[in-house]
Design a protein around this motif. Structure first.
Motif, PDB file in Angstrom:
ATOM      1  N   ILE A  70       0.841  -1.205   0.000  1.00  0.00           N
ATOM      2  CA  ILE A  70       0.000   0.000   0.000  1.00  0.00           C
ATOM      3  C   ILE A  70       0.876   1.254   0.000  1.00  0.00           C
ATOM      4  O   ILE A  70       0.610   2.219  -0.731  1.00  0.00           O
ATOM      5  N   THR A  71       1.929   1.222   0.794  1.00  0.00           N
ATOM      6  CA  THR A  71       2.854   2.362   0.846  1.00  0.00           C
ATOM      7  C   THR A  71       3.504   2.595  -0.510  1.00  0.00           C
ATOM      8  O   THR A  71       3.658   3.745  -0.957  1.00  0.00           O
ATOM      9  N   GLU A  72       3.886   1.523  -1.193  1.00  0.00           N
ATOM     10  CA  GLU A  72       4.474   1.651  -2.533  1.00  0.00           C
ATOM     11  C   GLU A  72       3.489   2.306  -3.498  1.00  0.00           C
ATOM     12  O   GLU A  72       3.867   3.162  -4.314  1.00  0.00           O
ATOM     13  N   ILE A  73       2.226   1.892  -3.418  1.00  0.00           N
ATOM     14  CA  ILE A  73       1.207   2.454  -4.312  1.00  0.00           C
ATOM     15  C   ILE A  73       1.013   3.942  -4.049  1.00  0.00           C
ATOM     16  O   ILE A  73       0.945   4.754  -4.978  1.00  0.00           O
ATOM     17  N   ILE A  74       0.931   4.323  -2.786  1.00  0.00           N
ATOM     18  CA  ILE A  74       0.752   5.743  -2.457  1.00  0.00           C
ATOM     19  C   ILE A  74       1.996   6.544  -2.828  1.00  0.00           C
ATOM     20  O   ILE A  74       1.900   7.716  -3.220  1.00  0.00           O
ATOM     21  N   TYR A  91      -4.761   9.951   2.081  1.00  0.00           N
ATOM     22  CA  TYR A  91      -5.244   8.592   1.864  1.00  0.00           C
ATOM     23  C   TYR A  91      -5.382   7.880   3.204  1.00  0.00           C
ATOM     24  O   TYR A  91      -4.454   7.880   4.014  1.00  0.00           O
ATOM     25  N   MET A  92      -6.546   7.306   3.447  1.00  0.00           N
ATOM     26  CA  MET A  92      -6.776   6.550   4.680  1.00  0.00           C
ATOM     27  C   MET A  92      -7.105   5.106   4.309  1.00  0.00           C
ATOM     28  O   MET A  92      -8.167   4.822   3.750  1.00  0.00           O
ATOM     29  N   ALA A  93      -6.179   4.206   4.619  1.00  0.00           N
ATOM     30  CA  ALA A  93      -6.378   2.785   4.318  1.00  0.00           C
ATOM     31  C   ALA A  93      -7.102   2.119   5.483  1.00  0.00           C
ATOM     32  O   ALA A  93      -6.673   2.223   6.635  1.00  0.00           O
ATOM     33  N   MET A 125      -9.760   2.140   0.588  1.00  0.00           N
ATOM     34  CA  MET A 125      -9.014   3.389   0.671  1.00  0.00           C
ATOM     35  C   MET A 125     -10.004   4.554   0.625  1.00  0.00           C
ATOM     36  O   MET A 125     -10.807   4.659  -0.311  1.00  0.00           O
ATOM     37  N   LEU A 126      -9.956   5.396   1.651  1.00  0.00           N
ATOM     38  CA  LEU A 126     -10.730   6.632   1.620  1.00  0.00           C
ATOM     39  C   LEU A 126      -9.847   7.734   1.044  1.00  0.00           C
ATOM     40  O   LEU A 126      -8.720   7.942   1.509  1.00  0.00           O
ATOM     41  N   ILE A 127     -10.362   8.404   0.017  1.00  0.00           N
ATOM     42  CA  ILE A 127      -9.648   9.538  -0.553  1.00  0.00           C
ATOM     43  C   ILE A 127     -10.169  10.785   0.145  1.00  0.00           C
ATOM     44  O   ILE A 127     -11.345  11.155   0.008  1.00  0.00           O
ATOM     45  N   PHE A 202     -10.348  -1.977  -2.635  1.00  0.00           N
ATOM     46  CA  PHE A 202      -9.248  -2.477  -3.446  1.00  0.00           C
ATOM     47  C   PHE A 202      -8.797  -3.840  -2.937  1.00  0.00           C
ATOM     48  O   PHE A 202      -9.123  -4.239  -1.813  1.00  0.00           O
ATOM     49  N   GLY A 203      -8.075  -4.549  -3.767  1.00  0.00           N
ATOM     50  CA  GLY A 203      -7.587  -5.869  -3.388  1.00  0.00           C
ATOM     51  C   GLY A 203      -7.192  -6.668  -4.610  1.00  0.00           C
ATOM     52  O   GLY A 203      -7.200  -6.171  -5.743  1.00  0.00           O
ATOM     53  N   VAL A 204      -6.853  -7.921  -4.375  1.00  0.00           N
ATOM     54  CA  VAL A 204      -6.516  -8.818  -5.482  1.00  0.00           C
ATOM     55  C   VAL A 204      -7.819  -9.195  -6.184  1.00  0.00           C
ATOM     56  O   VAL A 204      -8.743  -9.709  -5.546  1.00  0.00           O
ATOM     57  N   PRO A 205      -7.932  -8.934  -7.478  1.00  0.00           N
ATOM     58  CA  PRO A 205      -9.189  -9.237  -8.179  1.00  0.00           C
ATOM     59  C   PRO A 205      -9.518 -10.733  -8.126  1.00  0.00           C
ATOM     60  O   PRO A 205      -8.641 -11.586  -8.295  1.00  0.00           O
TER      61      PRO A 205
END
Length: 224
Positions: A70-74, A91-93, A125-127, A202-205
């Motif tokens: 998640i950190t990598e994505i943000i 971003y609030m996970a 994830m809350l934007i 979000f997650g693994v589809p």
């Protein structure tokens, strides 16, 4: 001596294996000493591939995404442009299932599709956005006739960038717009002076959704 091409390809594979590896395979560039792909060309093809293959995913596996991923994505998503580079989006996970279940039951205005999507995911994830900055002057007045609408504009850019970054990492997303903001604030505890722009499960589809139809370019594009 390690070639620049080798160095670049190695970084690319580390950053996002699936899409980039497919590009290299299609181009026949598994040989790290190959010079047939220029850096700029590879970057363009990666962006196009990511945009065209990203789908709205509403069903996920039970996997809880690691905080590291998640950190990598943000870390990628934060590169989204913003009003005067104010970078007001946060971003609030959420991975606490009891909170996610409350979001599903109490915070989506009884909209069935959003209830189902939230109830069967383990990552949300809350934007969030800081209020009264985008589209405002320092004295608090509006900068343009669009007034505070630039806040949602910036949040939209950030949300799409997050979704594309997640897709590049093999993570599916769907943007939910039907929600009760005050209810979310009560359930989660949003800091003062901030608002909720979007809710993104979000997650693994669980599966790869089929592409949805798109309008012809001629319908969308006008020249003057």
């Amino acid at each position: 001596m390690v070639s620049a091409t080798y160095f670049y390809i190695t970084i690319c594979i580390d950053l996002g294996r699936t899409i980039r590896e497919n590009i290299l395979l299609r181009k026949g560039c598994i040989d790290c000493d190959s010079t047939t792909i220029q850096k700029g060309d590879l970057q363009i093809m990666e962006a196009i591939e990511c945009i065209k293959t990203r789908r709205s995913v509403r069903k996920f596996t039970d996997e809880i995404i690691s905080k590291e991923l998640i950190t990598e994505i943000i870390d990628i998503a934060k590169m989204a442009p913003s009003w005067k580079n104010t970078q007001t989006v946060r971003y609030m996970a959420i991975q606490d299932k009891s909170i996610i279940d409350k979001l599903a039951s109490d915070c989506v205005l009884n909209f069935e599709y959003n209830q189902k999507t939230l109830s069967r995911c383990n990552n949300v994830m809350l934007i969030l956005q800081k209020n009264n900055i985008c589209g405002f002057e320092r004295d608090g007045s509006y900068s343009t006739s669009k007034e505070d609408k630039w806040e949602m504009f910036d949040a939209g850019i950030a949300t799409q960038t997050f979704c594309l970054a997640a897709h590049e990492k093999g993570i599916g997303t769907v943007i939910l717009g039907i929600f009760d903001e005050e209810a979310i604030k009560n359930v989660v505890g949003i800091p003062e002076g901030m608002s909720v722009a979007a809710v993104v499960p979000f997650g693994v589809p669980a599966f790869a959704p089929d592409p949805t139809p798109r309008k012809e370019t001629e319908v969308l594009l006008t020249f003057k």
